[in-house]
Design a protein around this motif. Structure first.
Motif, PDB file in Angstrom:
ATOM      1  N   THR A  30       0.820  -1.213   0.000  1.00 12.99           N
ATOM      2  CA  THR A  30       0.000   0.000   0.000  1.00 12.99           C
ATOM      3  C   THR A  30       0.854   1.263   0.000  1.00 12.99           C
ATOM      4  O   THR A  30       0.332   2.354  -0.214  1.00 12.99           O
ATOM      5  N   THR A  31       2.143   1.127   0.249  1.00 13.48           N
ATOM      6  CA  THR A  31       3.061   2.260   0.188  1.00 13.48           C
ATOM      7  C   THR A  31       4.333   1.838  -0.542  1.00 13.48           C
ATOM      8  O   THR A  31       4.666   0.657  -0.600  1.00 13.48           O
ATOM      9  N   ARG A  32       5.051   2.805  -1.072  1.00 14.14           N
ATOM     10  CA  ARG A  32       6.302   2.527  -1.764  1.00 14.14           C
ATOM     11  C   ARG A  32       7.400   2.236  -0.763  1.00 14.14           C
ATOM     12  O   ARG A  32       7.593   2.979   0.194  1.00 14.14           O
ATOM     13  N   GLY A  33       8.142   1.163  -1.009  1.00 17.56           N
ATOM     14  CA  GLY A  33       9.249   0.822  -0.135  1.00 17.56           C
ATOM     15  C   GLY A  33      10.605   1.117  -0.728  1.00 17.56           C
ATOM     16  O   GLY A  33      11.634   0.774  -0.137  1.00 17.56           O
ATOM     17  N   ASP A  34      10.611   1.753  -1.902  1.00 10.58           N
ATOM     18  CA  ASP A  34      11.872   1.995  -2.594  1.00 10.58           C
ATOM     19  C   ASP A  34      12.418   3.394  -2.372  1.00 10.58           C
ATOM     20  O   ASP A  34      13.521   3.702  -2.839  1.00 10.58           O
ATOM     21  N   LEU A  35      11.655   4.252  -1.650  1.00  8.76           N
ATOM     22  CA  LEU A  35      12.061   5.644  -1.507  1.00  8.76           C
ATOM     23  C   LEU A  35      12.100   6.067  -0.042  1.00  8.76           C
ATOM     24  O   LEU A  35      11.374   5.527   0.791  1.00  8.76           O
ATOM     25  N   SER A  36      12.928   7.053   0.232  1.00 11.27           N
ATOM     26  CA  SER A  36      12.935   7.666   1.565  1.00 11.27           C
ATOM     27  C   SER A  36      11.718   8.572   1.704  1.00 11.27           C
ATOM     28  O   SER A  36      11.031   8.879   0.723  1.00 11.27           O
ATOM     29  N   ALA A  37      11.461   9.029   2.929  1.00 10.30           N
ATOM     30  CA  ALA A  37      10.323   9.922   3.161  1.00 10.30           C
ATOM     31  C   ALA A  37      10.465  11.207   2.344  1.00 10.30           C
ATOM     32  O   ALA A  37       9.486  11.723   1.786  1.00 10.30           O
ATOM     33  N   GLU A  38      11.694  11.716   2.274  1.00  7.74           N
ATOM     34  CA  GLU A  38      11.922  12.942   1.501  1.00  7.74           C
ATOM     35  C   GLU A  38      11.648  12.716   0.019  1.00  7.74           C
ATOM     36  O   GLU A  38      11.020  13.541  -0.658  1.00  7.74           O
ATOM     37  N   GLN A  39      12.099  11.559  -0.501  1.00 12.31           N
ATOM     38  CA  GLN A  39      11.858  11.248  -1.903  1.00 12.31           C
ATOM     39  C   GLN A  39      10.369  11.065  -2.185  1.00 12.31           C
ATOM     40  O   GLN A  39       9.859  11.500  -3.224  1.00 12.31           O
ATOM     41  N   LEU A  40       9.665  10.429  -1.255  1.00 11.90           N
ATOM     42  CA  LEU A  40       8.222  10.247  -1.426  1.00 11.90           C
ATOM     43  C   LEU A  40       7.511  11.589  -1.542  1.00 11.90           C
ATOM     44  O   LEU A  40       6.607  11.757  -2.372  1.00 11.90           O
TER      45      LEU A  40
END
Length: 519
Positions: free
Chosen positions: A35-45
């Motif tokens: 349900t969420t992206r696991g490939d990015l940091s919070a800043e990238q998201l």
């Protein structure tokens, strides 16, 4: 001539809707989509959310909007082979595999036995001798041009309802998306190798109807009626449905596979909670290699999860060539076609266990993943920007989601870092299933997709259809000869947007078409 009525009772176990199945599968531990992206940091998201947010400023082009495929976009001048260019960031070393895949994509297969043992195994029943025959210059196909003409770049998918408890269970478990005709299989093959009769011929006729738009403009739509003649192996099952499908364009497939599942699922609203009337549903399928539940992305009803699945299915069903993923050398032949099963096949044990052994499937998959999306034309022109505003205001962007950012942690099918990784792309699709109304219904269930449901097709490259394919043919069966006709066929969830388009002034409608032609 046999005409097959729509069978809206097909796979009744699947008709309850996606939510029921998502709950059931989650309880069973089968469905486990992120349900969420696991490939990015919070800043990238946060950056991704900002850059993919729908625009409200139509006074200028958005940043990087012309580069529809991100760094993979082809910036070659427009010409008829513009859909056949490699991803711009592919590199020289991997370009060799692209060109090898291209050669195999264009390769003409021949019947067995043949002196060219690496090229035999065609059919025995088939629809085309090469991938390129259907995907004209890697673009879209079209319906037969005349009565009795070979369909070639359009096929008729065959499907019937579950007939046994075992088949009903297979549907519930997603081990089968529907069931083939007991005689003719899952696709009507209108060609055959020497010494064997083709299954039959596709027929199509049209009834014309006139639509009047705001300002008095009239448009003629053609409503198709499909049938088959010259059936060589007996009648079709009376419950079998016919679904015509033209070949879709090949560009951007690797980028589509690189879109995170979570970002596609974020746009789903199967029970219409947001009140817009748009109820996008994800297609749930099984990955053909792993058997695991997966998100369908490819095909008119999103019946395949990966580019490789799509390629292997086409090799088997369209050309009759076996691959490691579809090892049956007789393709779609059935037990009621014994002469087909008695024909020679092209398996050469010294080369492998299938007619297209590794690395053929891998190379064609790599080629298909890396066909570049062409750059936009006139993205900053005032009339195109005005048309873009009309596209948004008419509600088209509710399903044709403009942009995504691909995953940052993916590998290509060759195991190396993917050129599709972490790219801002502009496919103009949500890759979900939508009810498009009775006018576009084929009456054929494909997994969770009913006869009225179709995957939102990406729009990138649509303005180059005439240049690449030599003609215009839109929608799943090519009935629409212009973009205006294609829009006017929209119904169901898209009817409000269709009516908004029809109610625009003549100049506003033309601006919207100009925008589409710039993609």
């Amino acid at each position: 001539m046999t005409n097959i009525p729509a069978n809206r009772a097909l796979l009744p176990a699947l008709a309850a809707g996606f939510l029921v199945f998502s709950i059931t599968l989650a309880v069973a531990g089968i469905l486990d989509f992120p349900t969420t992206r696991g490939d990015l940091s919070a800043e990238q998201l946060n950056r991704v959310r900002d850059v993919t947010r729908a625009t409200t400023d139509f006074s200028k082009a958005e940043a990087y909007e012309a580069m529809q495929g991100g760094a993979a976009t082809s910036i070659d001048p427009v010409h008829r082979d513009i859909f056949s260019q490699p991803s711009a960031n592919l590199g020289l070393e991997r370009g060799e595999n692209f060109h090898l895949g291209n050669a195999l994509f264009r390769k003409l297969w021949v019947s067995a036995p043949s002196s060219t043992q690496a090229s035999d195994g065609l059919g025995p029943l088939f629809n085309a001798r090469s991938c390129q025959s259907c995907h004209i210059r890697d673009g879209r196909g079209h319906p037969p041009e005349a009565t009795g003409a070979a369909a070639t770049s359009m096929v008729l998918r065959l499907a019937r309802s579950a007939a046994t408890p075992e088949e009903e269970q297979a549907a519930k478990d997603f081990r089968a998306l529907n069931f083939p005709d007991s005689t003719y299989g899952k696709q009507l093959q209108d060609l055959a190798v020497p010494g064997l009769a083709a299954e039959g011929k596709v027929t199509v006729s049209y009834v014309e109807e006139t639509v009047t738009l705001a300002g008095g403009e009239t448009v003629t739509l053609r409503k198709p009626h499909y049938g088959v003649t010259d059936l060589a192996y007996g009648p079709l099952d009376p419950t079998t449905t016919l679904s015509p499908r033209i070949a879709p364009p090949m560009i951007g497939l690797g980028l589509i596979e690189a879109i995170p599942e979570a970002d596609i699922l974020a746009n789903a609203d199967p029970d219409g909670k947001d009140g817009t009337g748009i109820r996008g549903r994800p297609a749930i399928v099984r990955d053909h290699r792993t058997g695991q539940m997966a998100l369908g992305r490819f095909g008119w009803k999103a019946q395949n999860a990966t580019v490789r699945d799509q390629v292997a299915d086409a090799f088997s069903a369209d050309i009759g060539i076996s691959t490691p993923d579809r090892p049956n050398p007789y393709g779609d032949c059935t037990s009621k076609e014994p002469r087909c099963l008695a024909m020679p096949n092209g398996v050469q044990k010294r080369l492998g266990d299938t007619e297209a052994p590794d690395p053929i499937l891998a190379l064609v998959t790599f080629y298909s993943e890396n066909l570049a999306v062409p750059a936009r034309r006139k993205a900053s022109f005032p009339d195109v920007l005005h048309g873009k505003e009309m596209f948004y205001r008419s509600g088209c962007a509710a399903c044709h989601t403009p942009k995504f950012v691909t995953r940052d942690d993916i590998k290509g099918s060759d195991g190396k870092d993917s050129p599709q990784a972490f790219q801002l792309i502009w496919p103009y699709s949500d890759f979900l299933l939508h009810d498009m109304g009775e006018g576009l219904s084929d009456g054929q269930q494909v997994g969770v997709a009913s006869g009225r449901d179709w995957r939102t097709p990406p729009l990138w490259g649509i303005g180059l259809t005439q240049t690449v394919s030599g003609q215009q043919a839109y929608l799943h069966d090519g009935r629409a000869r212009t973009l205006t006709e294609a829009i006017l066929w929209h119904g169901g969830e898209a009817e409000k947007a269709r009516n908004a388009f029809a109610d625009l002034s003549t100049d506003d409608r033309q601006a919207l078409i100009n925008f589409l032609e710039s993609l």
